[in-house]
Each structure stands twice: as structure tokens, then as C-alpha cells.
Write an enzyme that holds these catalytic residues in place. Structure first.
Site, mmCIF file in Angstrom:
data_model
loop_
_atom_site.group_PDB
_atom_site.id
_atom_site.type_symbol
_atom_site.label_atom_id
_atom_site.label_comp_id
_atom_site.label_asym_id
_atom_site.label_seq_id
_atom_site.Cartn_x
_atom_site.Cartn_y
_atom_site.Cartn_z
ATOM 1 N N GLU A 57 12.024 -6.133 -12.048
ATOM 2 C CA GLU A 57 12.512 -7.449 -11.661
ATOM 3 C C GLU A 57 11.581 -8.444 -12.342
ATOM 4 O O GLU A 57 10.366 -8.361 -12.166
ATOM 5 C CB GLU A 57 12.420 -7.578 -10.135
ATOM 6 C CG GLU A 57 13.128 -8.796 -9.636
ATOM 7 C CD GLU A 57 12.922 -9.033 -8.142
ATOM 8 O OE1 GLU A 57 12.549 -8.087 -7.418
ATOM 9 O OE2 GLU A 57 13.121 -10.186 -7.738
ATOM 10 N N ARG A 282 4.798 6.039 -5.213
ATOM 11 C CA ARG A 282 4.249 5.019 -6.098
ATOM 12 C C ARG A 282 2.759 5.264 -6.289
ATOM 13 O O ARG A 282 2.101 5.894 -5.474
ATOM 14 C CB ARG A 282 4.539 3.621 -5.592
ATOM 15 C CG ARG A 282 4.039 3.296 -4.213
ATOM 16 C CD ARG A 282 4.701 2.037 -3.656
ATOM 17 N NE ARG A 282 4.360 0.860 -4.430
ATOM 18 C CZ ARG A 282 5.252 0.004 -4.926
ATOM 19 N NH1 ARG A 282 6.549 0.202 -4.746
ATOM 20 N NH2 ARG A 282 4.881 -1.051 -5.587
ATOM 21 N N LYS A 292 3.033 -7.166 -6.968
ATOM 22 C CA LYS A 292 3.163 -8.405 -7.725
ATOM 23 C C LYS A 292 2.894 -9.619 -6.845
ATOM 24 O O LYS A 292 2.319 -10.600 -7.287
ATOM 25 C CB LYS A 292 4.565 -8.490 -8.325
ATOM 26 C CG LYS A 292 4.703 -7.651 -9.576
ATOM 27 C CD LYS A 292 6.052 -7.829 -10.228
ATOM 28 C CE LYS A 292 7.079 -6.941 -9.595
ATOM 29 N NZ LYS A 292 8.325 -6.825 -10.341
HETATM 30 P P1 ATP Z 1 5.633 -4.534 -6.621
HETATM 31 O O1 ATP Z 1 5.967 -3.841 -5.332
HETATM 32 O O2 ATP Z 1 4.341 -4.162 -7.203
HETATM 33 O O3 ATP Z 1 5.808 -5.995 -6.569
HETATM 34 P P2 ATP Z 1 8.192 -3.817 -7.509
HETATM 35 O O4 ATP Z 1 8.536 -2.451 -7.111
HETATM 36 O O5 ATP Z 1 8.780 -4.932 -6.754
HETATM 37 O O6 ATP Z 1 6.649 -3.954 -7.662
HETATM 38 P P3 ATP Z 1 9.888 -3.821 -9.793
HETATM 39 O O7 ATP Z 1 9.910 -4.798 -10.884
HETATM 40 O O8 ATP Z 1 11.025 -3.791 -8.852
HETATM 41 O O9 ATP Z 1 8.529 -4.058 -9.022
HETATM 42 O O10 ATP Z 1 9.587 -2.372 -10.344
HETATM 43 C C1 ATP Z 1 10.118 -1.827 -11.516
HETATM 44 C C2 ATP Z 1 9.988 -0.340 -11.466
HETATM 45 O O11 ATP Z 1 8.612 0.043 -11.361
HETATM 46 C C3 ATP Z 1 10.686 0.220 -10.244
HETATM 47 O O12 ATP Z 1 11.432 1.338 -10.648
HETATM 48 C C4 ATP Z 1 9.569 0.609 -9.321
HETATM 49 O O13 ATP Z 1 9.943 1.671 -8.534
HETATM 50 C C5 ATP Z 1 8.433 0.944 -10.289
HETATM 51 N N1 ATP Z 1 7.125 0.724 -9.659
HETATM 52 C C6 ATP Z 1 6.669 -0.408 -9.088
HETATM 53 N N2 ATP Z 1 5.446 -0.234 -8.566
HETATM 54 C C7 ATP Z 1 5.096 1.056 -8.817
HETATM 55 C C8 ATP Z 1 3.941 1.860 -8.539
HETATM 56 N N3 ATP Z 1 2.896 1.370 -7.889
HETATM 57 N N4 ATP Z 1 3.938 3.143 -8.954
HETATM 58 C C9 ATP Z 1 4.989 3.643 -9.627
HETATM 59 N N5 ATP Z 1 6.097 2.951 -9.924
HETATM 60 C C10 ATP Z 1 6.167 1.675 -9.531
HETATM 61 MG MG MG Z 2 11.054 -4.219 -6.513
#
Ligand code: ATP
Ligand code: MG
Length: 580
Positions: A57, A282, A292
Site C-alpha cells: 500500500e 511477519r 509504517k
Molecule cells: P506495516 O504493518 O508495517 O505498516 P503493511 O502490512 O501495512 O505494513 P503493506 O504495504 O500492506 O504494509 O505490505 C505489503 C506486503 O508486505 C504485504 O504482503 C505484507 O504482508 C508484507 N509485509 C509487511 N510487513 C511485513 C513484515 N514485517 N514481514 C513480512 N512481510 C511483511
Molecule cells: Mg497493510
């Protein structure tokens, strides 16, 4: 894997490098996700296709957790000769920006992956998604609801209590179609109406209690501008975007396990192509945060110097700090994928960058906290060019000349006037070796009026040129040095962990455990003249002081700034052992 297991593993890897290589390869070639793919290939479930995607995102900069997801998705596509899309899940116009899209692309590329022409945006599917919503309304599977946000929450119930049906749930299909069209046409104010899936308000899974599919939101979207005043919700969009793109394996993190029944419901009710969702744990790294939202707080409230501050766990941050893409990829492979959440020791990440830079970074001399030394018996005005090896691990990096003269700088910490028993470096009357040069003996200590040592006097033994005594006498230590006259100035930034506790996100206020000493700036450093021609982004070892990267942001023509990427050894292990 428990953190304690990791610590032991890490100890093993320190002592036996070849076992690390083996572990890395074997982890890369098998994990439960790859097992599922192997099985699907065997049963020909997707006609031999393997098609993954990385779906960020665009609402912030990517972090090391995302790097793991990128390496996993693009790595699988590479190894199975499949494809991996880069898709921006841009359903939330109020938090998303073009700046983030650009930085995400840069980060994926930096990690060494390529999406060719498969750069997609969920917003490209808005029209198609609208059609899908209409289709669900026509099937009696979606309705327009006029409860406000807090009423919807109240009607939803809790984990222990079932929810209540919305009073708008039984509207006719015709009425729903009419209202949804008018939502799109902008007839209603923001937040007044939503489109909801008609599933089951008593489901034990809260995601299934008539989730919102569309909301009214007058916000300019970074791609669709003001075309839309209704936006599809993430859950509705995400699974259908994967379907539209023909993704075979939709790999996501564990928190989406409870969303899977909802994704299945949308795909089944619409009777469209159905990817296989697979969840993995994760990545959490000790002494830092991976969210983020929290990272944005650090940036907005000025605790760090922007998204790419070298202390940040963002990809931009670790790049500026000097990490290599190779080390990030090897780290991701090594940690593998798991079904259960765990905390990975940040020391493991540091291990991989050390291993990489040890082999590839040229080694030079630089004095971080200079102490002037005058070699009294060295001829005035004489300069000798000493031969130095750039990296004994990689002789193809060649040799260089290092100028030596009467006045040199050594590291302030390498001298003690009144040394304790275990201090083997320079002290009054003691002889040490200067790397690539001569043996010197300290003959005098000069102090200012406050008693601060300002200068040392030494003598050298001309017979020890190159660093060996012909009579076979030994010294207990070898110091790095630079010639005062020939050295160049630099600013060096030393970093420590950003947080003082292992899991800052678990604290009531993660800001309260920020490490006040996470950045130390040394402004009067002196480097050997070889460093006069370095370029931003290049990496060097300063002998005995660590691995450094030329800062890409603040280095200018006459201001050289080095970031310490990592120390030569794991200092934390040393500190812990000392305490034992
Ligand atoms: P955050 O929770 O850190 O804000 P998010 O999951 O909202 O991150 P996205 O942009 O939705 O961020 O994530 C893009 C991809 O990265 C998704 O498929 C998500 O599952 C993966 N991802 C995000 N954080 C992690 C992590 N800590 N370890 C592994 N994969 C991750
Ligand atoms: Mg997300």
C-alpha cells in the site's frame, strides 16, 4: 524459531562460516510455501503456472519486513521460472502519495528484482470492482446501509456476542442498485452510506459480519484524481485484484488468516478465478519497529532525519547506512518463512552485512579521534610511500601506497599514560607497530594547562620498515595511523540501536525507549589520502574501526561524511560477556 535458538545458531555461524552457506542454501530450497507450490505443480492445479505479486500500500516507505516479502515473492517467481507482479494496493487516497510509489519502486529495484512491465495498481481496477459490486447487489449479496461508523461498530457485536442485523439489510435489490449508483454519482455526503456484503451477522469470524465494501470519500486519488467519490475497501479490492491478475499463490502475513474466509466468499459468490492464499509470519526484528505507522511517527515528530535516516529499519535507511542488497537477500533466505510469529535477533542481520563487507570492502586507515604523534628521530620533510593491501580476502582489489611522515595521528584510545595490566597498546616507554610502517616507542607526553594530553613524542626504528624487526623482537599491538600532512578531514557518524528494549512496539509508548545515544557525530576525523576520491554510496572498512559507507545525502565536494554501517565484531556480545 525461538530467539534463543537463533542466538545459538548465530554463535555457530560466527565460528563456522561454511555451515552458514549450507544452511542458507537449504533454507532457500525448502519451506512450507515452496512445498505447497511443488504440490500444486504436481497436481497441475494452475496448469504449471507460478505467479506471485508484491502488493504494497503506497502509504509509507518500505522496511526490512517488506524486504522479506519482496525476496520471498520475487524469489519464488525466479526459482520456479514464474512471474511476480508489483501491485500497489492504492485504495486509501487520504494516506497515499506518489512519493511513496516512487520510493517503493526504487527499493524493489535496489534489492535486485524486476517486475518488467507488470506494474499494476488496484486503482486501475476500480471500474471492474464497481461492476463486481453491482453483480453482488444483483445477486442479493450486498446492500446499501445508512448506519454511521459508530453504529456499524455497535451492531457488529464482539468476539463473545453475535452482531445485530442492520435495519437496512432487507432493502430490495432495485433500491440497492439505485442507491449504490447515486453513491457513485456523488448525491450523498461522505460517510452517510456504505455498501456492505450480506453475509452473516452471527458469524464467529467478525470479518464475516457484513463487512463494508465501499465508502463515500471525497478525496483526490494520486492516480484517479477526482473521478471517484466512492472507494472500495482493502479487503474487497485485494482478493479481487489478485484474481484479476491471475495470481496463483497470494502470499501474505498471518494477520490475514481471518480475512481468508471473506476473500473466499467474494471470489466464490462472484464465481471468478480463485488464487490460493498462503499466510506466513511477519518478520519482527529486535531493538526496532516494523510498522509504517510507527515509523511515520518517528519521522513526523523529528526523532530521526527522515525516512532514510541510517538508523531507520526502512530499506532507504539501511541502504544509506551501507547495507548491500546481497546481504539483505541472504538474510531473508536464512530466516526463511514460518507459521508462527517470532523475533529475529538484529545481530543476525548485522552478521550478514559483516560477512559481505569483509569479503568485498577495501580496507583503509582512518583515525576517528586523532591524537598527534611527532616522531622525533624521523627526518624533517621526508615522506615514504608504504605498500598496503586493499583487502587480504580479495587480492584482486590490489594494493595502494600510504604516505608516512614525521607527524602522524593515531587513535586517542590507543594510548594510555597509566595503562592497566591488559592494555597492550601505546604507553610511555612502550613499543608498538604502526600498520604497514615501523615500530615506534613512546618517549614523551605533552599536555595542555588542563592536563589534557595534546601530543605524544615517539622514536621509530628505521630497521623495522614494513612492520617487522630483523632481530625478531615482538610487539603486542599494531595501530592504524595517518600522516597528518597528507590526511584528509571527514565527519564520521556512529550508530547504535535506535531503541533500548528488544520489543519497542510492546511498550506503552515506543518513544519512551528510544536510545538517546543512537547517533554519535565525530567531526574531526582524519583519513588516509586514498579516501579523497571516494564516491557517495561506496563502502570501506576503516581498519579496526568498522565498516563505513560514504553518505549519499550530506557528502558534498569538500565535506566527506561516513556512516558506520556496522562494527567489525558484534559489540553487544562483548558487552554481554563482560557483564557475566
Ligand atoms: P506495516 O504493518 O508495517 O505498516 P503493511 O502490512 O501495512 O505494513 P503493506 O504495504 O500492506 O504494509 O505490505 C505489503 C506486503 O508486505 C504485504 O504482503 C505484507 O504482508 C508484507 N509485509 C509487511 N510487513 C511485513 C513484515 N514485517 N514481514 C513480512 N512481510 C511483511
Ligand atoms: Mg497493510
Amino acid at each position: 524459531m525461538k530467539p534463543s535458538d537463533l542466538k545459538n545458531e548465530h554463535k555457530n555461524t560466527e565460528s563456522n562460516q561454511s555451515s552458514v552457506n549450507n544452511t542458507t542454501e537449504s533454507v532457500a530450497s525448502s519451506n512450507f510455501i515452496r512445498d505447497i507450490i511443488d504440490e500444486d505443480l504436481k497436481t497441475d492445479k494452475y496448469k504449471g503456472r507460478v505467479h506471485t505479486r508484491f502488493p504494497p500500500e503506497p502509504n509509507g516507505y518500505l522496511h526490512i519486513g517488506h524486504a522479506k516479502s519482496i525476496c520471498l515473492n520475487f524469489g519464488i517467481a525466479r526459482d520456479y521460472k514464474g512471474l511476480c507482479n508489483l501491485r500497489f494496493d492504492d485504495t486509501n487516497p487520504s494516506k497515499e502519495e506518489v512519493e511513496y510509489v516512487e520510493s517503493i519502486k526504487e527499493d524493489v529495484r535496489w534489492l535486485g528484482f524486476d517486475w518488467d512491465d507488470r506494474e499494476y495498481y488496484a486503482s486501475d481496477y476500480f471500474e471492474q470492482l464497481y461492476e463486481y459490486a453491482v453483480q453482488l447487489i444483483k445477486a442479493g449479496k450486498a446492500y446499501v446501509c445508512e448506519l454511521n461508523a459508530s453504529q456499524i461498530r455497535e451492531y457488529r457485536g464482539t468476539l463473545t456476542e453475535p452482531g445485530k442485523n442492520s435495519p437496512y439489510r432487507e432493502r430490495s435489490i432495485r433500491e440497492n442498485l439505485d442507491l449504490f449508483e447515486r453513491m457513485r454519482a456523488g448525491e450523498f455526503p461522505d460517510g452517510s452510506h456504505v455498501l456492505r456484503a450480506k453475509i452473516n451477522m452471527a458469524s464467529p469470524n467478525l470479518n464475516m459480519r457484513d463487512p463494508v465494501m465501499y465508502r463515500i470519500l471525497r478525496a483526490e486519488h494520486h492516480r484517479t484524481g477526482n473521478t471517484w467519490c466512492i472507494y472500495p475497501m482493502y479487503d474487497f479490492t485485494h482478493c479481487l485484484s489478485d484474481s484479476i491478475e491471475g495470481i496463483t499463490h497470494s502470499i501474505c502475513t498471518l494477520e490475514f488468516e481471518n480475512n481468508r474466509p471473506l476473500y473466499d466468499w467474494f471470489l466464490d459468490e462472484l464465481n471468478v478465478y480463485h488464487p490460493q492464499q498462503i499466510e506466513f509470519a511477519r518478520l519482527n526484528l529486535s531493538y526496532t519497529i516494523m510498522s509504517k505507522r510507527l515509523l511515520l511517527t518517528l519521522v513526523k515528530e523529528g526523532y530521526v532525519d527522515g525516512w532514510n535516516d541510517p538508523r531507520m529499519p526502512t530499506i532507504g535507511g539501511i541502504r544509506r547506512r551501507g547495507y548491500t542488497p546481497e546481504s539483505m537477500r541472504r538474510f531473508s533466505e536464512r530466516i526463511g518463512v514460518a507459521k508462527r510469529d517470532s523475533m529475529v535477533d538484529i545481530a543476525l542481520l548485522e552478521y550478514y552485512i559483516r560477512e559481505d563487507l569483509n569479503k568485498h570492502a577495501p580496507r583503509v586507515m582512518g583515525v576517528l579521534r586523532p591524537l598527534k604523534v611527532i616522531i622525533e628521530n624521523y627526518p624533517d620533510g621526508q615522506v615514504e610511500e608504504m605498500d598496503a593491501i586493499n583487502n587480504p580476502e580479495d587480492l584482486s582489489l590490489g594494493t595502494r601506497k600510504v604516505p608516512f611522515s614525521k607527524v602522524i595521528y593515531i587513535e586517542r584510545d590507543d594510548f594510555m599514560e597509566d595503562p592497566p595490566r591488559k592494555f597492550f597498546r601505546l604507553a610511555p616507554g612502550r613499543e608498538v607497530r604502526l600498520r604497514y610502517a615501523y615500530f615506534i616507542t613512546c618517549t614523551g607526553v605533552i599536555k595542555d594547562e588542563n592536563g589534557e594530553i595534546t601530543e605524544l613524542r615517539c622514536t621509530y626504528d628505521p630497521a623495522t620498515r614494513g612492520g617487522d624487526a630483523p632481530d625478531g623482537r615482538k610487539v603486542k599491538s599494531t595501530l592504524h595511523w595517518v600522516s597528518a600532512e597528507h590526511s584528509i578531514p571527514a565527519e564520521v557518524r556512529l550508530y547504535d540501536r535506535l531503541f533500548t528494549v528488544e520489543n519497542p512496539a510492546a511498550e506503552e509508548d515506543f518513544r519512551s525507549c528510544l536510545n538517546p545515544n543512537s547517533l554519535e557525530i565525530l567531526s574531526g576525523c582524519r583519513l588516509e589520502p586514498y579516501m579523497a576520491n571516494v564516491k557517495p554510496g561506496e563502502r570501506y572498512q576503516l581498519e579496526r574501526m568498522g565498516y563505513f559507507c560514504v553518505d549519499t545525502k550530506d557528502t558534498t565536494g569538500d565535506n566527506l561524511v561516513l556512516n558506520r554501517t556496522v562494527t567489525l565484531r558484534d559489540q553487544w556480545v562483548k558487552i554481554q560477556n563482560k557483564g557475566e
